[in-house]
Motif scaffolding. Structure first.
Motif, PDB file in Angstrom:
ATOM      1  N   TYR A  53      -9.013  -2.469   4.329  1.00  0.00           N
ATOM      2  CA  TYR A  53      -8.901  -2.595   3.123  1.00  0.00           C
ATOM      3  C   TYR A  53      -9.383  -2.783   1.639  1.00  0.00           C
ATOM      4  CZ  TYR A  53      -4.954  -1.686  -0.178  1.00  0.00           C
ATOM      5  OH  TYR A  53      -3.660  -1.448  -1.171  1.00  0.00           O
TER       6      TYR A  53
ATOM      7  N   PHE B 103      -9.175  11.121  -0.462  1.00  0.00           N
ATOM      8  CA  PHE B 103      -7.854  10.424  -0.699  1.00  0.00           C
ATOM      9  C   PHE B 103      -6.716  11.747  -0.981  1.00  0.00           C
ATOM     10  CE2 PHE B 103      -9.854   6.913  -1.706  1.00  0.00           C
ATOM     11  CZ  PHE B 103      -9.415   5.483  -0.094  1.00  0.00           C
TER      12      PHE B 103
ATOM     13  N   THR C 135     -12.015  -0.305   1.521  1.00  0.00           N
ATOM     14  CA  THR C 135     -12.358   0.961   1.221  1.00  0.00           C
ATOM     15  C   THR C 135     -11.102   0.860  -0.241  1.00  0.00           C
ATOM     16  OG1 THR C 135     -10.634   1.517   3.535  1.00  0.00           O
ATOM     17  CG2 THR C 135     -10.042   3.100   2.059  1.00  0.00           C
TER      18      THR C 135
ATOM     19  N   THR D 297      -4.630  14.036   0.809  1.00  0.00           N
ATOM     20  CA  THR D 297      -3.138  13.943   1.210  1.00  0.00           C
ATOM     21  C   THR D 297      -2.689  12.609   0.977  1.00  0.00           C
ATOM     22  OG1 THR D 297      -4.151  12.793   3.434  1.00  0.00           O
ATOM     23  CG2 THR D 297      -4.818  14.843   3.800  1.00  0.00           C
ATOM     24  N   VAL D 298      -3.152  12.498  -0.042  1.00  0.00           N
ATOM     25  CA  VAL D 298      -2.479  11.056  -0.837  1.00  0.00           C
ATOM     26  C   VAL D 298      -1.730  11.213  -2.345  1.00  0.00           C
ATOM     27  CG1 VAL D 298      -2.411   8.062  -1.599  1.00  0.00           C
ATOM     28  CG2 VAL D 298      -3.607   9.392   0.359  1.00  0.00           C
TER      29      VAL D 298
ATOM     30  N   ASP E 297      -2.093   4.493   5.871  1.00  0.00           N
ATOM     31  CA  ASP E 297      -3.379   5.777   6.086  1.00  0.00           C
ATOM     32  C   ASP E 297      -4.875   4.584   6.496  1.00  0.00           C
ATOM     33  OD1 ASP E 297      -3.409   8.282   4.725  1.00  0.00           O
ATOM     34  OD2 ASP E 297      -5.495   6.611   3.463  1.00  0.00           O
TER      35      ASP E 297
ATOM     36  N   GLN F 221      -5.048   4.445   9.968  1.00  0.00           N
ATOM     37  CA  GLN F 221      -4.813   5.535  10.984  1.00  0.00           C
ATOM     38  C   GLN F 221      -6.333   6.085  10.683  1.00  0.00           C
ATOM     39  OE1 GLN F 221      -1.613   7.584   9.305  1.00  0.00           O
ATOM     40  NE2 GLN F 221      -0.349   6.928  10.820  1.00  0.00           N
ATOM     41  N   LYS F 222      -6.950   6.105   9.371  1.00  0.00           N
ATOM     42  CA  LYS F 222      -8.064   6.425   9.592  1.00  0.00           C
ATOM     43  C   LYS F 222      -9.319   6.366   9.921  1.00  0.00           C
ATOM     44  CE  LYS F 222      -6.632   8.896   5.192  1.00  0.00           C
ATOM     45  NZ  LYS F 222      -7.141   9.700   3.509  1.00  0.00           N
TER      46      LYS F 222
ATOM     47  N   SER G  86       2.581   2.215   2.772  1.00  0.00           N
ATOM     48  CA  SER G  86       2.119   3.887   3.539  1.00  0.00           C
ATOM     49  C   SER G  86       0.175   3.158   3.054  1.00  0.00           C
ATOM     50  CB  SER G  86       2.076   4.852   2.504  1.00  0.00           C
ATOM     51  OG  SER G  86       2.405   4.029   1.154  1.00  0.00           O
ATOM     52  N   LEU G  87      -0.294   2.811   2.499  1.00  0.00           N
ATOM     53  CA  LEU G  87      -1.210   2.493   2.372  1.00  0.00           C
ATOM     54  C   LEU G  87      -1.708   2.287   2.983  1.00  0.00           C
ATOM     55  CD1 LEU G  87      -2.076   2.023  -1.918  1.00  0.00           C
ATOM     56  CD2 LEU G  87      -2.569   4.252  -0.648  1.00  0.00           C
TER      57      LEU G  87
END
Length: 327
Positions: free
Chosen positions: A191, A143, A194, A145-146, A163, A166-167, A159-160
């Motif tokens: 989710y 993370f 992750t 870039t987070v 993310d 997208q990943k 926003s998570l």
């Protein structure tokens, strides 16, 4: 702007403005509060009145809708109480509502009361076991870039989710409005994989499709508009890793952020953010340094779940012992 001690004992931030033009007076009020489920202050109520110099009486508006005086007064009642101004601002002046009669004494009193940290963890001997440290930092490295991870904050969770989608490169379809459509159950599963945390979609109040947000949720599906956007580049440095208990660790982080896109556009250069961060900041051109935000302190909580480290928190707020232990 003022601080208000409300009826329930909480302290609110109140913003007030008054404007008069051509015989009409408009008074506006915004109330911000810290909600238990979120990490930041949120706007909880706003209202304004329009006084047409008694020509047609006073009009009342609550959260953008027309209302009557009784409803207006009732809605603001919980946010009234002892009030202290902290900032008074006009076009030509600003007044601060603090006592400056003995500044040196006041500052000394405050400094004497300060603790080295808001918790008893930072400042202890840092974790030295190399393998465990690498494992924890490796989990956080996913993370890089987070800026924020907070699984109880609705705005952060949204926003998570974006993310994660997208990943993960999840399977998707396209709607008749050219949105990418993802199955909600698949997103929840990813989710959980992750972060080790269940995603309560209903509780998070994701925007509906009518909102025209980049991401929305409706009838078991996530809808995302294909769009391009960028954030400041992050140069992340992991500092210390502290053991809270066998399954919980607290990490201190120092970030440098650089608005590489704006700099590239203004100077018409193709240099990458990685190439910029590889140079000493003192050697950066002045035109680049104005887009640099160095030395941003952040903190993280990593928890082992079924033997795997999962990031539970990442942010600029240094958590208290109670907040950390709650994980």
């Amino acid at each position: 702007m003022s601080l208000v001690k409300g009826q329930d004992g909480r302290t609110f931030i109140k913003m007030f403005s008054n404007q008069t033009s051509q015989g009409t007076t408009v008074d506006k009020i915004w109330i911000y509060a810290k909600e238990p489920s979120n990490s930041a202050m949120e706007l909880v109520i706003t209202g304004y009145t329009i006084d047409n110099n008694n020509a047609v009486g006073i009009d009342y508006f609550l959260d953008g809708e027309v209302t009557d005086q009784a409803t207006y007064d009732t809605a603001f009642a919980p946010y009234t109480g002892e009030e202290r101004s902290i900032l008074i601002s006009n076009f030509s002046e600003k007044k601060y509502g603090f006592d400056y009669t003995s500044p040196a004494s006041n500052v000394g009193t405050v400094l004497a009361a300060l603790l080295p940290s808001v918790n008893s963890i930072v400042g202890q001997e840092a974790l030295l076991e190399k393998k465990k440290r690498e494992e924890i930092i490796g989990a956080l490295g996913e993370f890089n870039t987070v800026r924020r991870i907070h699984h109880q904050d609705k705005r952060v969770v949204q926003s998570l989710v974006l993310d994660v989608i997208q990943k993960a490169n999840l399977d998707h379809e396209y709607s008749d409005m050219s949105e990418m459509v993802f199955d909600g159950a698949s997103v929840k599963e990813k989710y959980k994989e992750t972060f080790g945390v269940d995603l309560d979609i209903e509780k998070m109040n994701f925007p509906s499709r009518d909102s025209q947000s980049i991401m929305s949720y409706e009838a078991g599906k996530f809808y995302i508009y294909p769009t391009g956007f960028y954030f400041d580049a992050i140069d992340r440095h992991f500092q210390d890793v502290y053991k809270v208990r066998d399954d919980l660790y607290y990490v201190t982080i120092l970030d440098n952020e650089f608005n590489h896109t704006e700099y590239s556009l203004s100077k018409d250069t193709n240099i990458t953010s990685e190439e910029m961060f590889a140079q000493d900041f003192a050697s950066w051109p002045k035109e680049a340094r104005i887009w640099l935000k160095p030395g941003i302190q952040r903190y993280a909580v990593v928890k082992y779940m079924d033997g795997v480290p999962k990031v539970q928190y990442l942010g600029a707020q240094n958590l208290t012992d109670q907040q950390i232990e709650a994980f």
